[in-house]
Design an enzyme around this catalytic site. Structure first.
Site, PDB file in Angstrom:
ATOM      1  N   HIS B  12       0.809  -1.228   0.000  1.00  0.00           N
ATOM      2  CA  HIS B  12       0.000   0.000   0.000  1.00  0.00           C
ATOM      3  C   HIS B  12       0.841   1.278   0.000  1.00  0.00           C
ATOM      4  O   HIS B  12       0.444   2.278   0.595  1.00  0.00           O
ATOM      5  CB  HIS B  12      -0.985  -0.014   1.192  1.00  0.00           C
ATOM      6  CG  HIS B  12      -0.293  -0.046   2.535  1.00  0.00           C
ATOM      7  ND1 HIS B  12      -0.778  -0.744   3.606  1.00  0.00           N
ATOM      8  CD2 HIS B  12       0.829   0.570   2.995  1.00  0.00           C
ATOM      9  CE1 HIS B  12       0.013  -0.567   4.648  1.00  0.00           C
ATOM     10  NE2 HIS B  12       0.999   0.227   4.297  1.00  0.00           N
ATOM     11  N   HIS B  59      -1.056   4.947   9.723  1.00  0.00           N
ATOM     12  CA  HIS B  59       0.238   5.604   9.523  1.00  0.00           C
ATOM     13  C   HIS B  59       0.235   6.996  10.148  1.00  0.00           C
ATOM     14  O   HIS B  59       0.700   7.962   9.553  1.00  0.00           O
ATOM     15  CB  HIS B  59       0.557   5.711   8.027  1.00  0.00           C
ATOM     16  CG  HIS B  59       0.743   4.393   7.332  1.00  0.00           C
ATOM     17  ND1 HIS B  59      -0.297   3.528   7.102  1.00  0.00           N
ATOM     18  CD2 HIS B  59       1.861   3.793   6.828  1.00  0.00           C
ATOM     19  CE1 HIS B  59       0.171   2.446   6.468  1.00  0.00           C
ATOM     20  NE2 HIS B  59       1.462   2.586   6.295  1.00  0.00           N
ATOM     21  N   HIS B 193      10.464  -3.943   3.423  1.00  0.00           N
ATOM     22  CA  HIS B 193      10.968  -2.594   3.206  1.00  0.00           C
ATOM     23  C   HIS B 193      11.380  -1.974   4.518  1.00  0.00           C
ATOM     24  O   HIS B 193      10.919  -2.364   5.580  1.00  0.00           O
ATOM     25  CB  HIS B 193       9.971  -1.697   2.447  1.00  0.00           C
ATOM     26  CG  HIS B 193       8.671  -1.381   3.132  1.00  0.00           C
ATOM     27  ND1 HIS B 193       7.797  -2.340   3.592  1.00  0.00           N
ATOM     28  CD2 HIS B 193       8.063  -0.185   3.394  1.00  0.00           C
ATOM     29  CE1 HIS B 193       6.703  -1.759   4.100  1.00  0.00           C
ATOM     30  NE2 HIS B 193       6.853  -0.448   4.005  1.00  0.00           N
ATOM     31  N   GLU B 240       4.684  -4.880   8.437  1.00  0.00           N
ATOM     32  CA  GLU B 240       3.301  -4.762   7.964  1.00  0.00           C
ATOM     33  C   GLU B 240       2.759  -6.091   7.435  1.00  0.00           C
ATOM     34  O   GLU B 240       1.549  -6.232   7.242  1.00  0.00           O
ATOM     35  CB  GLU B 240       3.199  -3.672   6.885  1.00  0.00           C
ATOM     36  CG  GLU B 240       3.433  -2.273   7.454  1.00  0.00           C
ATOM     37  CD  GLU B 240       3.339  -1.167   6.402  1.00  0.00           C
ATOM     38  OE1 GLU B 240       3.266  -0.001   6.792  1.00  0.00           O
ATOM     39  OE2 GLU B 240       3.337  -1.490   5.189  1.00  0.00           O
TER      40      GLU B 240
HETATM   41 FE   LIG Z   1       2.660   1.148   5.240  1.00  0.00          FE
END
Ligand SMILES: [Fe+3]
Ligand SMILES: [Fe+3]
Lengths: 135, 279, 279, 135
Positions: B12, B59, B193, B240
């Protein structure tokens, strides 16, 4: 696939990585609170208009203040900044995610981007970052 | 009885929203990512879900560190997007399904989970982008939303095992829901990531492949990893994947993979898309 | 190593604060309640705690239904009281112990609890009144606070079994805390009372005696009751006994009763006070 | 001690008792939000100055509006009000906890208080409320 550790094993440090845990959350509270406030356009404008006053309003620590003033992203992390919140400040400062990556790795932005693309070509992170650092 | 039609998983990254707005889907940089979505759209058109139960992480739009939930379940009639700090165009609001939300909450508490219940909740790109990717041309979303937020921001995070168990409890709730809706489960975020620290830019296709290979048939394999393991192997934001693991649990005991796409980098992220159907 | 010196339990009716402010402690109405406190004060003077881990419920000061936690753990440096809606004089602020709070949070998440962590938190009469009753003449509280909030407001509430397990997880955290502090556990609220509905004014000394008789030696006996049972037997607000049950868990496996007082009515409430020491 | 039911048993209704559950929380959201706002003295003053406008601001439903206007506490509960929040409104309206109890039981305040005191003398709730209702 590397061998996973037991879920209860005492964690070893991960190179180049800071976990945003309770210590960091406590240390970084004011800085992150300021960054959270940047969800509001009016607050972003207030920061841009008088950065010093805005940082004072959120009672930033000296380390946080210095890191923000000098756009020192590693300093912001060290002062308890969390990247999810810092990303909002980065936006104000005109920094992309790759700019932020470059600032933290000490690479140029082009070298940082090349490092990402090298991984996309199937090269490992370790090799990609080594080549980016040493040519 | 309601039917769980399957599960849809996708990364996302905020930049995906920018690429959509600029119409960059067919540029060399973005094409390998967006090429993963026609099969998603065809599948959704065929299975016609009208509820989406979405596992994602906030977030810093709806939650701050003053009051930081481990698990948050939305129970609102509508979920709006809002300025996430960059002044970007807002995503469309999503209608809620409060009755199903409360049904899920009842099951979770009965199963000894300790959710925060949110009768008001803003949703960020982690929910909006998967919807934009799935239904790019609609003026209104075809699904009602039951959003379930997982803390991936502030350690201690819930373990992979706990997240899978959470999803399985949600599955029990969906299985006993008396409505006749068609439900799609969605997990968003990841895969590997890392945005922060000297290791920024780290990705790990080996780990991602391990996740993708085990998600359908053996999700418990992912729960042998501690959160610390996941950070080490997937990066600080690679955690995530917990959203994927929980969503996999909500799909039900058996699952079969019907579509997969994997490409890196998208921004700093190894991006993956997957569809599973109940087996 | 830190030492858990014991546990102190008391009801927390707002009217108690009014009685203290008016100096009504020795009036016929209030005396049977306040007479339970000299032994509490003597005991506290003897065991000299410097940390209080307090289980209580928010009464609509810090939390609203937009974001309603099941379990909330404070991790603030200071907790202030604020206007609860009646414009009453504010209670003194309480210093926090963030390091112990985070230690507790780490243990809870490791034990598969899903707390909300609160780096900012207002505390209401449910925490202030027990402190006022314990230390009536201090200008500053002698204890630092680790507040743990339990949802007793919006159903589904956590079960008695879950609350006892929560307390036991907190006990594990306190047992492994490396500091040399002396810790008192406090549980506040209850016992039987009901403020709302046609059954307003309901109290149940039989149920209260059952709780008080089993708290020290057999707290698991209380966990055979569902939340619905507790509402039926103790009243809609009698569910605040969940705070007592969790606090009992935090005290540790064995306990011995060293003081008890019970009197009704105080306002609409059957008021109880109890001291336990580790056995 | 009565025999406890199993924790998973389907609950039977409890006479005179409404559980504030998801249905109630949904139905009562606006009313409870208004009551929550009364933690602020300024908001209490604004309500007192123009009750109608204040209720409109919080988008109370017709049932909620009517119950507030007529000080109908059972009506507030039926409209989703939660007693922890309603207690703040009761304060503005000058109602004590016993006044609120009297309004819900249909007793006079004196009879409600006497019913509480009777329980304090060791009489059961059932007997105390029966005597309060029927002399
Ligand atoms: Fe994210
Ligand atoms: Fe209370």
């Amino acid at each position: 696939m590397p061998h996973p550790a037991s879920p209860t094993e005492t964690p070893r440090a991960i190179p180049g990585t800071t976990l945003f845990d309770g210590d960091a959350a406590q240390k970084g509270y004011q800085l992150n609170a300021m960054c959270f406030s940047f969800n509001s356009a009016a607050n972003r404008a207030a920061f841009a208009a008088d950065e010093e006053a805005y940082c004072t309003r959120f009672a930033l620590t000296a380390d946080q203040r210095r890191a923000v003033a000098t756009r020192d992203v590693p300093g912001m992390i060290a002062a308890g900044g969390n990247i999810y919140y810092l990303a909002k400040l980065a936006g104000i400062l005109g920094l992309s995610v790759q700019d932020v990556g470059a600032l933290q790795t000490g690479l140029s932005v082009d070298a940082f981007k090349a490092m990402l693309l090298a991984q996309g070509r199937g090269q490992s992170y370790e090799q990609s970052i080594a080549e980016a650092r040493h040519g | 009885m309601a039917e769980i039609v399957g599960a849809y998983f996708t990364s996302h990254v905020p930049g995906i929203g920018g690429a959509i707005q600029r119409g960059d889907q067919q540029t060399p940089y973005w094409k390998p990512f967006f090429d993963g979505f026609p099969p998603v759209r065809e599948w959704l058109a065929a299975v016609r879900p009208d509820i989406a139960v979405v596992f994602s992480n906030d977030h810093g739009l709806n939650f701050f560190l003053d009051t930081m939930p481990t698990f948050a379940v939305g129970a609102a009639a509508e979920y709006r997007n809002a300025d996430e700090g960059w002044g970007l165009p807002l995503y469309k609001p999503v209608k809620g399904h409060p009755a199903l939300s409360w049904h899920v909450i009842e099951q979770l508490v009965a199963d000894e989970f300790d959710p925060v219940t949110c009768q008001a909740m803003l949703v960020d790109h982690a929910i909006a982008i998967p919807l934009e990717l799935a239904w790019p041309d609609v003026t209104e979303w075809p699904v009602k939303l039951v959003p379930i937020g997982i803390n991936t921001v502030q350690h201690p995070l819930p373990s992979a095992r706990r997240c899978l168990a959470l999803g399985r409890s949600v599955h029990r709730a969906l299985s006993s829901w008396g409505g006749d809706e068609r439900i799609v489960v969605i997990g968003t975020g990841g895969l590997s990531h890392q945005l922060d620290g000297e290791r920024a830019g780290f990705m790990n296709p080996d780990f991602d492949r391990f996740c993708l290979d085990h998600l359908a048939a053996d999700p418990d394999a992912l729960t042998h990893l501690s959160v610390h393991d996941i950070v080490r192997l997937a990066g600080t934001q690679g955690v995530e994947v917990l959203n994927w693991i929980a969503a996999r649990g909500a799909l039900g005991p058996g699952a079969v993979e019907i579509h997969r796409n994997y490409h890196l980098p998208i921004s700093n992220t190894a991006a993956a898309t997957m569809l599973l159907e109940p087996a």
